[in-house]
Scaffold this active site. Structure first.
Site, PDB file in Angstrom:
ATOM      1  N   HIS A  17     -81.826  49.566  37.668  1.00 25.72           N
ATOM      2  CA  HIS A  17     -81.109  48.651  36.765  1.00 25.72           C
ATOM      3  C   HIS A  17     -80.673  47.437  37.571  1.00 25.72           C
ATOM      4  O   HIS A  17     -79.568  47.369  38.091  1.00 25.72           O
ATOM      5  CB  HIS A  17     -79.906  49.378  36.161  1.00 25.72           C
ATOM      6  CG  HIS A  17     -79.144  48.591  35.134  1.00 25.72           C
ATOM      7  ND1 HIS A  17     -78.371  49.188  34.162  1.00 25.72           N
ATOM      8  CD2 HIS A  17     -79.008  47.254  34.925  1.00 25.72           C
ATOM      9  CE1 HIS A  17     -77.812  48.268  33.407  1.00 25.72           C
ATOM     10  NE2 HIS A  17     -78.189  47.076  33.867  1.00 25.72           N
ATOM     11  N   HIS A  19     -81.249  43.050  37.213  1.00 26.59           N
ATOM     12  CA  HIS A  19     -81.813  41.882  36.526  1.00 26.59           C
ATOM     13  C   HIS A  19     -82.170  40.856  37.594  1.00 26.59           C
ATOM     14  O   HIS A  19     -81.292  40.403  38.340  1.00 26.59           O
ATOM     15  CB  HIS A  19     -80.796  41.298  35.558  1.00 26.59           C
ATOM     16  CG  HIS A  19     -80.335  42.275  34.516  1.00 26.59           C
ATOM     17  ND1 HIS A  19     -80.934  42.390  33.287  1.00 26.59           N
ATOM     18  CD2 HIS A  19     -79.335  43.206  34.537  1.00 26.59           C
ATOM     19  CE1 HIS A  19     -80.335  43.336  32.583  1.00 26.59           C
ATOM     20  NE2 HIS A  19     -79.356  43.848  33.320  1.00 26.59           N
ATOM     21  N   HIS A 197     -79.811  48.778  27.144  1.00 21.31           N
ATOM     22  CA  HIS A 197     -78.390  48.738  27.439  1.00 21.31           C
ATOM     23  C   HIS A 197     -77.640  49.267  26.223  1.00 21.31           C
ATOM     24  O   HIS A 197     -77.864  48.813  25.093  1.00 21.31           O
ATOM     25  CB  HIS A 197     -77.936  47.304  27.710  1.00 21.31           C
ATOM     26  CG  HIS A 197     -78.376  46.748  29.024  1.00 21.31           C
ATOM     27  ND1 HIS A 197     -79.668  46.818  29.467  1.00 21.31           N
ATOM     28  CD2 HIS A 197     -77.665  46.094  29.995  1.00 21.31           C
ATOM     29  CE1 HIS A 197     -79.753  46.223  30.658  1.00 21.31           C
ATOM     30  NE2 HIS A 197     -78.551  45.779  30.994  1.00 21.31           N
ATOM     31  N   GLU A 200     -71.985  50.016  27.082  1.00 20.07           N
ATOM     32  CA  GLU A 200     -71.247  49.272  28.113  1.00 20.07           C
ATOM     33  C   GLU A 200     -69.990  48.713  27.447  1.00 20.07           C
ATOM     34  O   GLU A 200     -68.878  49.145  27.710  1.00 20.07           O
ATOM     35  CB  GLU A 200     -72.109  48.155  28.692  1.00 20.07           C
ATOM     36  CG  GLU A 200     -71.406  47.333  29.766  1.00 20.07           C
ATOM     37  CD  GLU A 200     -72.211  46.126  30.222  1.00 20.07           C
ATOM     38  OE1 GLU A 200     -71.867  45.567  31.270  1.00 20.07           O
ATOM     39  OE2 GLU A 200     -73.177  45.726  29.527  1.00 20.07           O
ATOM     40  N   ASP A 279     -76.347  42.940  38.371  1.00 24.70           N
ATOM     41  CA  ASP A 279     -76.476  41.511  38.697  1.00 24.70           C
ATOM     42  C   ASP A 279     -75.717  41.271  40.003  1.00 24.70           C
ATOM     43  O   ASP A 279     -74.608  40.720  40.008  1.00 24.70           O
ATOM     44  CB  ASP A 279     -75.888  40.653  37.575  1.00 24.70           C
ATOM     45  CG  ASP A 279     -76.612  40.867  36.257  1.00 24.70           C
ATOM     46  OD1 ASP A 279     -77.701  40.302  36.086  1.00 24.70           O
ATOM     47  OD2 ASP A 279     -76.086  41.619  35.408  1.00 24.70           O
TER      48      ASP A 279
END
Length: 338
Positions: A17, A19, A197, A200, A279
């Site tokens: 996971h 990006h 996703h 979250e 990220d």
């Protein structure tokens, strides 16, 4: 655990996971802005880094999409991916499955070919130079409509062999997985893997939709599934992997404090939890930093750390021989560590 930091640093692991656009470090952002004559609302690298502060997912996304503007040429995408892959290799990531958001680029007029050629070239060079294996997952932006996702899938078809699956990211609230039911069905019919996703910021019901309507093979994040005991039992029974991102959860206020992160509870509930960076340029850490942060806050044991790393290989979209090879390397590392 003796010297947990050293143990984590050398730990063989997979990242499931991340990006690629979220690995854009301030230094590279400024360099690419200069290369491409893109004006930034920041005076220098320090000002960019200071801006990497947000109170929720939407605040982060606003900055995230702004940062994408510096990505213009194939070389930019190559440089972005290579910087991440070099760091991943240094942190003993043996396999990485990388999200990319084509709509964030093509909607700015960047050709799909420019994006994927740059990423692909970096992935192949990194595999040769560093030995890690890589795969791409094409993610749809959920704040856009399903028709836009369908067009993106159409546009991606000439490069079908370069990505292994589709995902769903961006603003979760108000954009349930059910919104993308048909495009995911089409992607699966093409032999693509499916992830999304969910849970979250969105409710546990979004996790159920991702499972039942999108028929995903992994849940990205999934924290809020713990609010629903029946859902937790189902996730455990089905051994559905969760790609958990501790530092992301902290920075986006999904958890108020790392000591309250649910990762240990996930393991205790029998969930296939993994650790990932999401990220990392924006959230303050790559794989090693994420493992270290959650280990320190929760006092995770060496066995728990090894379980998390093992889960990352078991949940990867790799063939069984590759999984067993990585798990054997992990077992050997754990046995040799004192």
């Amino acid at each position: 655990m003796t010297d947990p930091a050293a143990f984590i640093a050398g730990l063989p692991k997979a990242e499931l996971h991340v990006h690629i656009e979220g690995t854009l470090e301030p230094e590279l952002m400024v360099a690419l802005a200069r290369r491409n004559n893109v004006a930034l609302p920041y005076a220098d690298v320090d000002a960019v880094r200071a801006a990497y502060s947000f109170g929720n997912l939407q605040d982060f996304l606003d900055l995230y999409y702004q940062g994408m503007n510096v990505l213009q040429q194939e070389q930019d995408y190559y440089d972005l991916a290579m910087a991440y892959l070099r760091r991943a290799a240094e942190q003993n990531v043996l396999h990485a499955e990388i999200f990319f958001d084509p709509q964030g680029h093509t909607d700015r007029g960047i050709p799909f070919r420019t994006v994927i050629d740059g990423l692909w070239a970096a992935m192949k060079d990194a595999e040769r130079s560093y030995g890690l294996t890589t795969s791409l997952i094409l993610s749809f932006l959920r704040h856009l409509d399903e028709a836009a996702a369908e067009r993106t899938l159409d546009e991606a078809m000439p490069w079908r062999e370069r990505f292994i699956g589709v995902g769903l990211d961006s603003s979760e609230k108000g954009h349930p997985p059910s919104k993308f039911r048909r495009v995911f069905a089409r992607a699966r019919s093409l032999g693509l893997k499916a992830v999304a996703h969910a849970g979250e910021e969105g409710p546990p019901g979004y996790v159920r939709e991702a499972l039942d309507l999108l028929q995903v093979q992994r849940i990205d994040h999934g924290n809020r599934a713990l609010e629903d005991d029946a859902l937790v039992a189902r996730l455990a029974q089905e051994q559905m992997p969760l790609t958990v991102c501790p530092l992301s959860n902290l920075r986006l206020c999904v958890v108020p404090d790392m000591t309250q992160h649910p990762l240990r509870r996930m393991l205790q509930a029998g969930l296939v939890a993994t650790v990932n960076s999401d990220d990392p340029a924006y959230f303050g850490g790559y794989m090693t930093e994420n493992f270290a942060a959650v280990q320190q806050a929760l006092g995770l044991t060496r066995d728990e750390i090894v379980t998390l790393a093992g889960n990352s290989f078991r949940a990867a979209f790799l063939d069984e021989a590759a999984k067993q090879r990585h798990l054997a390397a992990l077992a050997a590392y754990a046995a040799a560590a004192i």
